[in-house]
Design an enzyme around this catalytic site. Structure first.
Site, PDB file in Angstrom:
ATOM      1  N   LYS A   1       9.118  80.194  44.459  1.00 53.71           N
ATOM      2  CA  LYS A   1       8.107  79.214  44.061  1.00 53.71           C
ATOM      3  C   LYS A   1       8.765  77.863  43.809  1.00 53.71           C
ATOM      4  O   LYS A   1       9.988  77.757  43.680  1.00 53.71           O
ATOM      5  CB  LYS A   1       7.380  79.691  42.803  1.00 53.71           C
TER       6      LYS A   1
ATOM      7  N   TYR B   1      21.689  49.128  30.445  1.00 57.95           N
ATOM      8  CA  TYR B   1      20.487  48.667  29.758  1.00 57.95           C
ATOM      9  C   TYR B   1      20.519  49.025  28.279  1.00 57.95           C
ATOM     10  O   TYR B   1      20.953  50.106  27.881  1.00 57.95           O
ATOM     11  CB  TYR B   1      19.243  49.322  30.375  1.00 57.95           C
TER      12      TYR B   1
END
Length: 365
Positions: free
Chosen positions: A35, A261
């Protein structure tokens, strides 16, 4: 030259992990769980690599099953969540998909549909996961109705363990006990041969009493342990996904200078910082903290600063002879995705399953 971030999937490793699952339960049949695009490893390619080795595939839904059929995968396929709507039943029947029934609505829709050929049904029992499955109180009557239906060829009983990664824990024993108790009236009927499917990866690795007629290995096929602790059997797993990139810049950083950042990492010593061409746009977790290990030329170095969309920064001050173009391993055989995930407040399952298609993927046989 293309952007260096790439994913390499070792199909031979997946086959070896599957053999381990089969060695642990030599008298059981194997359902390979593919899956979510085989946990991010490529469902079609993985299924083709495993088809000769296993008895059945399992996917989440009809769409995932159809992809396998459209790519000439002929082994039986189990829909772990069953059909979401009555309209899906005809398609499932045409392809002879096997269906999980886990609630009363699915039962009524199944019994109310006419099929040319009866289907194999997997009746899921909720023994304590409390997610999907018929209740212990409903089980006997639902089993009787399925057994009496011309739409049903065979019935396999299944459950799912909530805490099998707690080795020797009481909760799994409780679930096993609940299942055995609710099955007693059926088992007592000698005319009925009951088949069971209990073991997921954690149970298969650590709970021998759950290795019954059908096992459902998932994450272990891809070489990741479902345990936080070290388990002997899990030591043999081979990670199948190698996520890597390259150093694309180097710079000297003075004491007191920040990187990335938000300026949330500041150099406490004269440092050498390597910039790696990978970021959350490639699937590297943005939540990874400073200190997360990265392998540069096979040696560990810590992530520093925030992960950005395209780039990360790594402190290579303590490494020798780092150059632009050197390989950087984000996770793989020598650095587990589970370890990286722990630095990002996540789990290895999530990291490998949610990889976007930006990084080039190569499959090794």
């Amino acid at each position: 030259m293309s952007r260096p971030a790439k994913i390499i999937i070792d199909l031979a490793a997946i086959q070896a992990n599957c053999r381990l699952a089969q060695t642990l339960a030599p008298h059981s049949k194997t359902i390979a769980v593919v899956k979510a695009d085989a946990y991010g490893h490529g469902a079609v390619e993985v299924a083709k690599a495993l088809e000769a080795q296993i008895e059945m595939f399992a996917v989440s839904c009809l769409e995932e099953a159809l992809v396998l059929r459209e790519n000439a995968l002929s082994k039986p396929i189990l829909l772990l969540e069953g059909c979401f709507d009555k309209s899906e039943l005809e398609i499932a029947a045409d392809n002879q998909f096997e269906l999980v029934v886990h609630n009363g609505l699915q039962l009524e829709q199944l019994l109310d549909t006419r099929f040319e050929t009866p289907l194999n049904i997997w009746l899921k029992i909720d023994t304590g996961m409390h997610r999907l499955g018929v209740s212990l109180q409903q089980f006997e009557s639902i089993y009787a109705r399925l057994s009496a239906s011309e739409n049903v060829k065979n019935i396999v009983l299944m459950t799912h363990f909530a805490h099998a990664d707690d080795v020797g824990g009481a909760y799994t024993l409780m679930q096993i006990g609940r299942l055995e108790k609710c099955m007693q009236p059926i088992v007592a009927d000698a005319s009925k041969k009951v088949q069971l499917s209990l073991a997921n990866s954690a149970a298969l690795l650590a709970w021998p009493q759950t290795r019954v007629e059908w096992n459902r290995p998932g994450i272990m096929l891809y070489g990741l342990s479902p345990f936080d602790e070290v388990i002997d059997q899990a030591k043999q797993l081979i990670p199948a996904m190698n996520f890597e990139s390259q150093v694309i810049a180097l710079r000297d950083i003075s004491v007191g200078e920040s990187v990335g950042y938000g300026c949330n990492w500041t150099a406490k010593r004269q440092s050498i910082i390597a910039t790696i061409a990978v970021g959350y746009g490639d699937g590297y977790p943005r939540s990874a903290k400073s200190g997360t290990p990265v392998l540069i030329n096979g040696h560990r170095a810590p992530l520093v600063g925030r992960v950005s969309m395209d780039l990360i920064s790594v402190d290579v001050t303590d490494l020798q002879n780092v150059h632009i173009g050197d390989p950087a391993i984000l996770w793989g055989k020598d650095l587990s995705a589970n370890e990286v995930a722990s630095w990002a407040d996540s789990i290895g399952y999530e990291l490998v399953t949610r990889m976007p298609k930006r990084a080039a993927i190569t499959f090794l046989n």
